[in-house]
Write an enzyme that holds these catalytic residues in place. Structure first.
Site, PDB file in Angstrom:
ATOM      1  N   TYR A 153      11.920 -44.665  39.939  1.00  0.00           N
ATOM      2  CA  TYR A 153      13.223 -44.410  39.298  1.00  0.00           C
ATOM      3  C   TYR A 153      13.512 -42.926  39.111  1.00  0.00           C
ATOM      4  O   TYR A 153      14.652 -42.554  38.870  1.00  0.00           O
ATOM      5  CB  TYR A 153      13.348 -45.166  37.963  1.00  0.00           C
ATOM      6  CG  TYR A 153      12.363 -44.762  36.891  1.00  0.00           C
ATOM      7  CD1 TYR A 153      12.470 -43.541  36.233  1.00  0.00           C
ATOM      8  CD2 TYR A 153      11.313 -45.605  36.546  1.00  0.00           C
ATOM      9  CE1 TYR A 153      11.560 -43.168  35.259  1.00  0.00           C
ATOM     10  CE2 TYR A 153      10.401 -45.248  35.576  1.00  0.00           C
ATOM     11  CZ  TYR A 153      10.528 -44.032  34.936  1.00  0.00           C
ATOM     12  OH  TYR A 153       9.622 -43.666  33.987  1.00  0.00           O
ATOM     13  N   GLU A 154      12.488 -42.080  39.240  1.00  0.00           N
ATOM     14  CA  GLU A 154      12.726 -40.635  39.188  1.00  0.00           C
ATOM     15  C   GLU A 154      13.310 -40.140  40.509  1.00  0.00           C
ATOM     16  O   GLU A 154      13.655 -38.972  40.636  1.00  0.00           O
ATOM     17  CB  GLU A 154      11.412 -39.901  38.885  1.00  0.00           C
ATOM     18  CG  GLU A 154      10.841 -40.239  37.518  1.00  0.00           C
ATOM     19  CD  GLU A 154       9.460 -39.638  37.302  1.00  0.00           C
ATOM     20  OE1 GLU A 154       9.390 -38.453  36.948  1.00  0.00           O
ATOM     21  OE2 GLU A 154       8.464 -40.348  37.508  1.00  0.00           O
ATOM     22  N   SER A 174       2.154 -44.243  30.572  1.00  0.00           N
ATOM     23  CA  SER A 174       2.761 -43.973  29.267  1.00  0.00           C
ATOM     24  C   SER A 174       1.891 -44.510  28.164  1.00  0.00           C
ATOM     25  O   SER A 174       1.518 -45.678  28.180  1.00  0.00           O
ATOM     26  CB  SER A 174       4.089 -44.702  29.085  1.00  0.00           C
ATOM     27  OG  SER A 174       4.983 -44.390  30.053  1.00  0.00           O
ATOM     28  N   ALA A 203       2.231 -49.030  30.366  1.00  0.00           N
ATOM     29  CA  ALA A 203       2.805 -49.696  29.201  1.00  0.00           C
ATOM     30  C   ALA A 203       3.801 -50.706  29.754  1.00  0.00           C
ATOM     31  O   ALA A 203       4.429 -50.457  30.776  1.00  0.00           O
ATOM     32  CB  ALA A 203       3.514 -48.686  28.310  1.00  0.00           C
ATOM     33  N   HIS A 209       7.274 -42.054  39.227  1.00  0.00           N
ATOM     34  CA  HIS A 209       7.907 -43.367  39.332  1.00  0.00           C
ATOM     35  C   HIS A 209       9.021 -43.361  40.377  1.00  0.00           C
ATOM     36  O   HIS A 209       9.637 -42.329  40.629  1.00  0.00           O
ATOM     37  CB  HIS A 209       8.537 -43.755  37.981  1.00  0.00           C
ATOM     38  CG  HIS A 209       7.571 -43.806  36.850  1.00  0.00           C
ATOM     39  ND1 HIS A 209       7.213 -42.682  36.139  1.00  0.00           N
ATOM     40  CD2 HIS A 209       6.873 -44.838  36.314  1.00  0.00           C
ATOM     41  CE1 HIS A 209       6.338 -43.027  35.201  1.00  0.00           C
ATOM     42  NE2 HIS A 209       6.106 -44.320  35.285  1.00  0.00           N
ATOM     43  N   HIS A 246      12.010 -45.532  23.558  1.00  0.00           N
ATOM     44  CA  HIS A 246      10.810 -45.019  24.227  1.00  0.00           C
ATOM     45  C   HIS A 246       9.799 -44.460  23.220  1.00  0.00           C
ATOM     46  O   HIS A 246       8.595 -44.627  23.379  1.00  0.00           O
ATOM     47  CB  HIS A 246      11.194 -43.969  25.258  1.00  0.00           C
ATOM     48  CG  HIS A 246      10.047 -43.520  26.118  1.00  0.00           C
ATOM     49  ND1 HIS A 246       9.362 -44.385  26.956  1.00  0.00           N
ATOM     50  CD2 HIS A 246       9.433 -42.325  26.252  1.00  0.00           C
ATOM     51  CE1 HIS A 246       8.398 -43.722  27.576  1.00  0.00           C
ATOM     52  NE2 HIS A 246       8.420 -42.470  27.161  1.00  0.00           N
ATOM     53  N   HIS A 271       5.664 -29.104  32.095  1.00  0.00           N
ATOM     54  CA  HIS A 271       5.308 -30.428  31.602  1.00  0.00           C
ATOM     55  C   HIS A 271       4.860 -31.385  32.694  1.00  0.00           C
ATOM     56  O   HIS A 271       4.866 -32.579  32.515  1.00  0.00           O
ATOM     57  CB  HIS A 271       6.467 -31.042  30.812  1.00  0.00           C
ATOM     58  CG  HIS A 271       6.648 -30.397  29.473  1.00  0.00           C
ATOM     59  ND1 HIS A 271       7.230 -29.166  29.330  1.00  0.00           N
ATOM     60  CD2 HIS A 271       6.294 -30.780  28.232  1.00  0.00           C
ATOM     61  CE1 HIS A 271       7.240 -28.837  28.051  1.00  0.00           C
ATOM     62  NE2 HIS A 271       6.677 -29.799  27.354  1.00  0.00           N
ATOM     63  N   ASN A 319       6.085 -53.533  23.751  1.00  0.00           N
ATOM     64  CA  ASN A 319       7.294 -54.149  23.190  1.00  0.00           C
ATOM     65  C   ASN A 319       7.399 -55.562  23.743  1.00  0.00           C
ATOM     66  O   ASN A 319       6.831 -55.876  24.787  1.00  0.00           O
ATOM     67  CB  ASN A 319       8.544 -53.349  23.584  1.00  0.00           C
ATOM     68  CG  ASN A 319       8.730 -53.302  25.103  1.00  0.00           C
ATOM     69  OD1 ASN A 319       8.127 -52.483  25.773  1.00  0.00           O
ATOM     70  ND2 ASN A 319       9.548 -54.201  25.617  1.00  0.00           N
ATOM     71  N   MET A 351       7.865 -50.737  35.088  1.00  0.00           N
ATOM     72  CA  MET A 351       8.525 -49.951  36.143  1.00  0.00           C
ATOM     73  C   MET A 351       7.529 -49.142  36.966  1.00  0.00           C
ATOM     74  O   MET A 351       7.895 -48.142  37.581  1.00  0.00           O
ATOM     75  CB  MET A 351       9.545 -48.999  35.502  1.00  0.00           C
ATOM     76  CG  MET A 351      10.507 -49.683  34.546  1.00  0.00           C
ATOM     77  SD  MET A 351      11.489 -48.470  33.645  1.00  0.00           S
ATOM     78  CE  MET A 351      12.162 -49.513  32.325  1.00  0.00           C
ATOM     79  N   SER A 352       6.287 -49.562  36.980  1.00  0.00           N
ATOM     80  CA  SER A 352       5.281 -48.780  37.714  1.00  0.00           C
ATOM     81  C   SER A 352       4.272 -49.738  38.347  1.00  0.00           C
ATOM     82  O   SER A 352       4.520 -50.934  38.468  1.00  0.00           O
ATOM     83  CB  SER A 352       4.561 -47.827  36.747  1.00  0.00           C
ATOM     84  OG  SER A 352       3.764 -48.553  35.830  1.00  0.00           O
TER      85      SER A 352
HETATM   86  I1  8IG Z   1       6.726 -49.817  27.747  1.00  0.00           I
HETATM   87  O1  8IG Z   1      10.444 -54.212  28.489  1.00  0.00           O
HETATM   88  C1  8IG Z   1       7.924 -50.910  28.803  1.00  0.00           C
HETATM   89  N1  8IG Z   1       8.215 -50.657  30.071  1.00  0.00           N
HETATM   90  N2  8IG Z   1      11.149 -52.965  32.830  1.00  0.00           N
HETATM   91  N3  8IG Z   1      10.792 -53.598  30.631  1.00  0.00           N
HETATM   92  C2  8IG Z   1      10.534 -52.768  31.681  1.00  0.00           C
HETATM   93  N4  8IG Z   1       9.695 -51.757  31.593  1.00  0.00           N
HETATM   94  C3  8IG Z   1       9.088 -51.579  30.422  1.00  0.00           C
HETATM   95  C4  8IG Z   1       9.298 -52.386  29.313  1.00  0.00           C
HETATM   96  C5  8IG Z   1      10.204 -53.467  29.415  1.00  0.00           C
HETATM   97  N5  8IG Z   1       8.559 -51.953  28.310  1.00  0.00           N
END
Ligand code: 8IG
Length: 278
Positions: free
Chosen positions: A94-95, A38, A122, A92, A252, A70, A240, A216-217
């Site tokens: 989670y998908e 991402s 990210a 991922h 997002h 996409h 973030n 998450m990756s």
């Molecule tokens: I961009 O704050 C991103 N991906 N789990 N937590 C988790 N995944 C993320 C975060 C976050 N920011």
């Protein structure tokens, strides 16, 4: 011909995808593979001249995207005398994908010849002083996804049953990255299943466990790469501060906007790095 199923036959699936890749790109062996997460897509344009691009689904073993038209693509890029394989996205857990599907891209890259893998993502930052837009080298990880791409009978053609995990994020590659960009800091990435961001209590837990980045990756791909014994470099873009450490609600779109501003610079960093690989 039906493609071998990566969930049950990860080696055969990767071998078959690598063969399709060689045929469709006209490049027999790729030297380096880069996975753009991402916000990292603007980095692709700095990596060199694109000599071929195709949807990953054409390689076999990759899932169809849920959004028509996409799905992500894979590019073959020329950087000096190096052939760089660039995945313009990833799948991922989670998908709903199997860990072996998540790892299929990097396994394909290794079968395609990649002697170095670069993973990007990210992430949320937890370490005090981290700021949005900051790229960070991943020095180590905590796999808290509850999953692994090594479940089931081991295939010795991929790697050993009990892989050493002492230098997954290859120290010499991190050193090389810092010769290109001396300001790069290192951090421990904690991988979770997602797709929710963390509750404040979870952020507090992650900090106590030693997580400095959260996402998450990456961790399953890193395990699959380590299994093959291939050197790995991984970069997180802090987009973030993890929930509770900043005042705003996480969105997002904000994450992607922050990432775009740094990703071009990081593309140049990766290109420089590729040029210096021995
Ligand atoms: I961009 O704050 C991103 N991906 N789990 N937590 C988790 N995944 C993320 C975060 C976050 N920011």
């Amino acid at each position: 011909m039906t493609h071998p199923d990566p969930t049950t036959h990860p080696f055969e699936a990767a071998e078959a995808s690598a063969a399709v890749l060689a045929e469709r790109t006209g490049v027999a062996r790729h030297d380096v593979a880069v996975v753009l997460g991402s916000g990292w897509k603007p980095a692709a344009d700095r990596l060199g001249e694109v000599t071929a691009e195709l949807p990953v689904t054409e390689l076999g073993g990759f899932p169809e995207s849920s959004v028509a038209g996409h799905g992500s693509t894979v590019r073959s890029i020329r950087n000096g005398d190096r052939h760089v394989l660039v995945f313009m996205g990833r799948v991922h857990l989670y998908e709903g994908h199997h860990p072996n599907v998540v790892a299929h891209g990097v396994r394909t890259a290794v079968r395609a010849g990649a002697g170095t893998v670069v993973l990007t993502n990210a992430a949320g930052g937890l370490r005090p002083g981290m700021r949005a837009g900051q790229p960070v080298l991943i020095a180590d990880h905590l796999n808290l996804t509850g999953h692994t791409p090594l479940l089931g009978p081991n295939d010795d053609r991929l790697g050993p049953r009990f892989p050493d995990m002492g230098d997954v994020y290859t120290a010499s590659l991190r050193e090389l990255a810092r010769t290109v960009e001396p300001t790069l800091e290192e951090a421990v990435y904690l991988g979770l299943l997602g797709p929710t961001y963390e509750t404040p209590a979870e952020v507090a837990m992650i900090g106590r466990l030693g997580g400095e980045l959260v996402g998450m990756s990456t961790v399953l791909e890193a395990i699959a790469v380590a299994h093959t014994g291939t050197p790995l470099l991984a970069l997180s873009l802090v987009t973030n501060l993890a929930a509770g450490l900043a005042d705003e609600v996480l969105a997002h779109d904000d994450v992607l906007a922050v990432a775009a501003a740094s990703a071009e610079r990081m593309g140049s960093l990766i290109a420089d790095l590729v040029a210096r690989l021995t």
